[in-house]
Enzyme design. Structure first.
Site, PDB file in Angstrom:
ATOM      1  N   CYS A  75      30.377   6.959  21.255  1.00  0.00           N
ATOM      2  CA  CYS A  75      31.538   6.179  21.671  1.00  0.00           C
ATOM      3  C   CYS A  75      32.617   6.380  20.614  1.00  0.00           C
ATOM      4  CB  CYS A  75      31.186   4.701  21.758  1.00  0.00           C
ATOM      5  SG  CYS A  75      29.810   4.392  22.874  1.00  0.00           S
ATOM      6  N   ARG A 108      34.945  11.355  23.120  1.00  0.00           N
ATOM      7  CA  ARG A 108      33.660  10.837  22.637  1.00  0.00           C
ATOM      8  C   ARG A 108      32.954   9.994  23.700  1.00  0.00           C
ATOM      9  NH1 ARG A 108      32.868  10.951  17.035  1.00  0.00           N
ATOM     10  NH2 ARG A 108      31.311   9.341  17.333  1.00  0.00           N
ATOM     11  N   TRP A 155      30.631   5.561  25.997  1.00  0.00           N
ATOM     12  CA  TRP A 155      29.699   6.449  26.694  1.00  0.00           C
ATOM     13  C   TRP A 155      28.441   5.613  26.857  1.00  0.00           C
ATOM     14  CZ3 TRP A 155      24.874   8.724  25.919  1.00  0.00           C
ATOM     15  CH2 TRP A 155      24.577   9.822  26.731  1.00  0.00           C
ATOM     16  N   ASN A 206      29.425   1.818  17.848  1.00  0.00           N
ATOM     17  CA  ASN A 206      28.902   3.111  18.280  1.00  0.00           C
ATOM     18  C   ASN A 206      27.509   3.234  17.688  1.00  0.00           C
ATOM     19  OD1 ASN A 206      28.633   5.797  19.126  1.00  0.00           O
ATOM     20  ND2 ASN A 206      29.443   6.562  17.195  1.00  0.00           N
ATOM     21  N   GLY A 207      26.533   3.634  18.499  1.00  0.00           N
ATOM     22  CA  GLY A 207      25.153   3.737  18.012  1.00  0.00           C
ATOM     23  C   GLY A 207      24.238   2.951  18.930  1.00  0.00           C
ATOM     24  N   GLU A 219      24.387  30.438  26.923  1.00  0.00           N
ATOM     25  CA  GLU A 219      25.640  29.730  26.672  1.00  0.00           C
ATOM     26  C   GLU A 219      26.559  29.804  27.896  1.00  0.00           C
ATOM     27  OE1 GLU A 219      26.580  27.643  24.655  1.00  0.00           O
ATOM     28  OE2 GLU A 219      28.764  27.690  24.643  1.00  0.00           O
ATOM     29  N   LYS A 251      27.971  26.576  29.907  1.00  0.00           N
ATOM     30  CA  LYS A 251      29.398  26.335  30.169  1.00  0.00           C
ATOM     31  C   LYS A 251      29.620  26.076  31.654  1.00  0.00           C
ATOM     32  CE  LYS A 251      30.459  25.598  26.986  1.00  0.00           C
ATOM     33  NZ  LYS A 251      29.829  25.681  25.712  1.00  0.00           N
ATOM     34  N   GLU A 254      28.232  22.539  32.608  1.00  0.00           N
ATOM     35  CA  GLU A 254      28.908  21.331  32.138  1.00  0.00           C
ATOM     36  C   GLU A 254      30.319  21.168  32.674  1.00  0.00           C
ATOM     37  OE1 GLU A 254      29.545  23.014  27.562  1.00  0.00           O
ATOM     38  OE2 GLU A 254      29.056  20.937  27.865  1.00  0.00           O
ATOM     39  N   HIS A 289       9.318  37.109  36.426  1.00  0.00           N
ATOM     40  CA  HIS A 289       8.109  36.315  36.205  1.00  0.00           C
ATOM     41  C   HIS A 289       8.221  34.955  36.888  1.00  0.00           C
ATOM     42  CE1 HIS A 289       6.431  39.269  33.490  1.00  0.00           C
ATOM     43  NE2 HIS A 289       7.617  39.345  32.894  1.00  0.00           N
ATOM     44  N   LYS A 327      31.464  14.275  23.598  1.00  0.00           N
ATOM     45  CA  LYS A 327      31.577  15.390  22.655  1.00  0.00           C
ATOM     46  C   LYS A 327      30.481  15.383  21.593  1.00  0.00           C
ATOM     47  CE  LYS A 327      33.607  18.943  20.798  1.00  0.00           C
ATOM     48  NZ  LYS A 327      33.367  20.229  21.473  1.00  0.00           N
TER      49      LYS A 327
HETATM   50  C1  AGP Z   1      28.401  22.312  24.446  1.00  0.00           C
HETATM   51  O1  AGP Z   1      29.489  22.678  25.189  1.00  0.00           O
HETATM   52  C2  AGP Z   1      28.235  20.875  24.207  1.00  0.00           C
HETATM   53  N1  AGP Z   1      29.388  20.234  23.747  1.00  0.00           N
HETATM   54  C3  AGP Z   1      26.971  20.529  23.436  1.00  0.00           C
HETATM   55  O2  AGP Z   1      25.919  21.294  23.904  1.00  0.00           O
HETATM   56  C4  AGP Z   1      27.049  20.637  21.893  1.00  0.00           C
HETATM   57  O3  AGP Z   1      27.078  21.971  21.492  1.00  0.00           O
HETATM   58  C5  AGP Z   1      25.819  19.918  21.311  1.00  0.00           C
HETATM   59  O4  AGP Z   1      25.875  18.569  21.675  1.00  0.00           O
HETATM   60  C6  AGP Z   1      25.720  20.040  19.809  1.00  0.00           C
HETATM   61  O5  AGP Z   1      26.822  19.470  19.171  1.00  0.00           O
HETATM   62  P1  AGP Z   1      27.115  19.747  17.642  1.00  0.00           P
HETATM   63  O6  AGP Z   1      27.422  21.185  17.502  1.00  0.00           O
HETATM   64  O7  AGP Z   1      28.282  18.866  17.328  1.00  0.00           O
HETATM   65  O8  AGP Z   1      25.888  19.371  16.888  1.00  0.00           O
END
Ligand code: AGP
Length: 593
Positions: free
Chosen positions: A2, A27, A71, A97-98, A466, A470, A473, A489, A588
């Site tokens: 958050c 966030r 969040w 936050n937490g 990756e 992308k 998400e 497989h 994020k």
């Molecule tokens: C990827 O697009 C995401 N934002 C997510 O997978 C991110 O890479 C992951 O949460 C790790 O975050 P960090 O690099 O801040 O540790």
């Protein structure tokens, strides 16, 4: 997870809090709220985005307040569950936050003591605990309340009639920003960049007391001083400018990010990766991370093994945390853009407890990871606002190339060529970006499918992962990243003319096998979209569509390929009308395990 903000000064707090909250939405963005304190407390909150909340509020003149963008973890996004949360008397407000892990038992106890807890959140107990312990001093009440709390937190407390904010943290980031007769508390730097670049990082166990005159820190009953840091990012870097989304802005920043990151490493050749700080055996290097950073770590394994001749083992940090075997005297690297990912932080701590010293690669100066690491290597990506990581991924790859080159076992000629290749990368990435229209058109065609495979081999296997991440998400297309050799497989059962396969064909020892894969894919009727070097005739015969990739040393091909896949995902999402910078259910930085 958050975003939290606090402001105190001489100006109206409301527009500043709303502005900072809008910058913190990356966030978490399923609800938001602010509380302002004068003689009484005024709270406005709802399960809406910040711009919508702003429209529902009257103009308020108070000069002190707190805000939160959420969040959701405990309780669905709703008005009652949105922060700030208040005590029964409606005089104390808290943003958090937490996760308060013992909130159920605290809730029962407080309810039995007569507190009326109205939300489903873990946070609300904090407001009631502070109320319970309040004996005329807010900071003492916060301290007493936190003694009862288990879990992680970054909190700001505010009280009607008190011209101060009280902040505290445990395993969750929190900074204090110092302005001119106005001061801030925030979960991270981009929130306050427009107002100040002077920050102090709070440590676990600190109590921060923020007034308009200044910031103080108390710890174990004593006043302590902490170093003030000057933030080098500028406010424009954290703004979209002329771009429609942060994601596309950040994709376009990549040539510059490569240039800046590599230039910095080249200028500090000896000291960047001083692996002597990682004690012990040289046989294996552990690389730990989550999400996109894990994909960089996995690419790092191939890069380090090929260039440095050191055996490397990449692990998903959350899974590493379940392994009972911790290699005590191994070298370890943890990669995290934010420096706040809970699973990665836990992995770092476990390694350190086992006697292993850890080098952290991160983007955020002063982040928790940087503070607990034995050594920190910064990537110079600048603030990354888009939830989908792009430029930080590229910069992480740069760090890994530099690490591998620092320990390079290749002959001097190859080393020269590799350094030359590194310097040419910004131009090569620009060539991919110049092909944006073609990739966008292809993305339009891809966007009508519900399921996609993304495949690669060797150092491009992590890039296939990756690329799939992308797509998932930002475009919500179900995309499976696979090692191309694994396709037959099992996943082959899913191939049909409704499941396109995005395949990366690199000019290395994986090429022949990738061509064979393409033949197999074609004979199952699945459309093949292939990333390949321009003029590759064998690919032209097999592919339904080609994304032409400029020629680079194959070890650098992940950099070029991933940029093409980022564009593919971005434009597929755009065609599907997705909220690209704010994908559903995501945030994020993932500060909970
Ligand atoms: C990827 O697009 C995401 N934002 C997510 O997978 C991110 O890479 C992951 O949460 C790790 O975050 P960090 O690099 O801040 O540790």
């Amino acid at each position: 997870m958050c975003g939290i903000i606090g402001f105190i000064g001489e100006r109206q707090a409301q527009p500043i809090l709303l502005d900072c909250l809008a910058k913190l939405e990356y966030r978490g963005y399923d609800s938001c709220g602010i509380a302002l304190a004068g003689n009484s407390l005024k709270v406005y909150k709802d399960a809406v985005r910040v711009d919508k909340l702003a429209k529902t509020m009257p103009l308020l003149s108070e000069t002190v307040g707190i805000g939160h963008t959420r969040w959701a973890t405990h309780g669905e996004p709703s008005q009652v569950n949105a922060h700030p949360h208040c005590d029964c008397g409606g005089r104390i407000a808290v943003v958090h936050n937490g996760i308060v892990t013992n909130y159920q038992s605290l809730r029962q106890k407080l309810t039995a003591e007569g507190h009326n807890i109205v939300s489903e959140t873990d946070t609300e107990v904090l407001a009631h605990l502070i109320e319970k312990y309040y004996k005329g001093n807010l900071e003492e009440a916060v301290k007493a309340a936190l003694r009862d709390v288990e879990g992680s937190y970054a909190i700001i407390a505010l009280m009607a009639g008190e011209s101060k904010l009280v902040a505290a943290r445990k395993d969750s980031p929190l900074i204090m920003g110092i302005g001119d007769r106005e001061n801030f508390v925030a979960s991270d730097v981009p929130a306050i960049l427009d107002y100040t670049k002077r920050v102090v990082y709070l440590e676990d166990g600190d109590i921060g007391i923020v007034t308009k005159e200044g910031v103080r820190i108390r710890r174990d009953g004593r006043e302590v001083t902490r170093e003030e840091h000057k933030i080098l990012w500028n406010a424009e870097q954290a703004q979209k400018g002329a771009y429609e989304h942060f994601m596309i802005k950040e994709i376009h920043e990549q040539p510059k990010v490569i240039r800046v990151t590599v230039a910095e490493y080249m200028a500090n050749t000896e000291s960047v990766f001083d692996l002597t700080v990682t004690s012990g055996h040289l046989d294996t290097m552990f690389i730990l991370a989550c999400g996109s950073s894990y994909h960089a770590a996995l690419a790092g394994k191939y890069i380090i093994e090929e260039l440095a001749g050191i055996s490397a083992r990449s692990e998903i940090a959350s899974e590493f945390n379940y392994s009972s075997f911790i290699p005590a005297r191994t070298r370890a690297i943890a990669i995290t853009q934010s420096g706040e990912t809970a699973d990665t932080l836990r992995a770092i701590k476990r390694l350190e407890e086992a006697g292993c010293r850890v080098v952290v690669i991160t983007n955020v100066v002063g982040s928790t990871a940087s503070r607990i690491a034995d050594r920190t290597v910064y990537i110079r990506a600048g603030p990354e606002i888009s939830v989908a990581a792009t430029k930080s991924f590229i910069a992480q790859l740069m760090a890994l190339y530099w690490l591998a080159l620092s320990y390079s076992k290749v002959d001097i000629r190859r080393l020269d060529n590799l350094i030359k290749g590194l310097r040419q990368l910004p131009g090569k990435v620009q060539q991919v970006l110049d092909n944006e229209d073609t990739i966008a058109e292809l993305a339009g065609r891809l966007s009508v499918y519900d399921n996609v495979f993304s495949i690669g081999r060797g150092v491009n296997f992590p890039i296939a992962l990756e690329g799939a991440l992308k797509l998932k998400e930002v475009s919500y297309i179900h995309a499976e990243g696979y090692a191309a050799g694994e396709l037959k497989h099992g996943p082959f059962a899913l191939l049909s003319n409704r499941t396109p396969v995005v395949a990366i064909v690199a000019q290395d020892n994986t090429r022949e096998a990738m061509l064979t894969n393409l033949k197999e894919i074609k004979s199952r009727g699945a459309p093949a979209i292939v990333l390949a070097e321009e003029g590759d005739e064998a690919v032209e015969e097999l592919a339904d569509s080609i994304i032409a990739i400029p020629s680079v040393d194959a070890i650098f091909s992940p950099v070029i390929n991933v940029v093409a896949l980022q564009l593919l995902a971005y434009y597929a999402a755009k065609h599907r009308g997705c909220p690209i910078d704010f994908p559903r259910n995501l945030a994020k930085s993932v500060t909970v395990e």
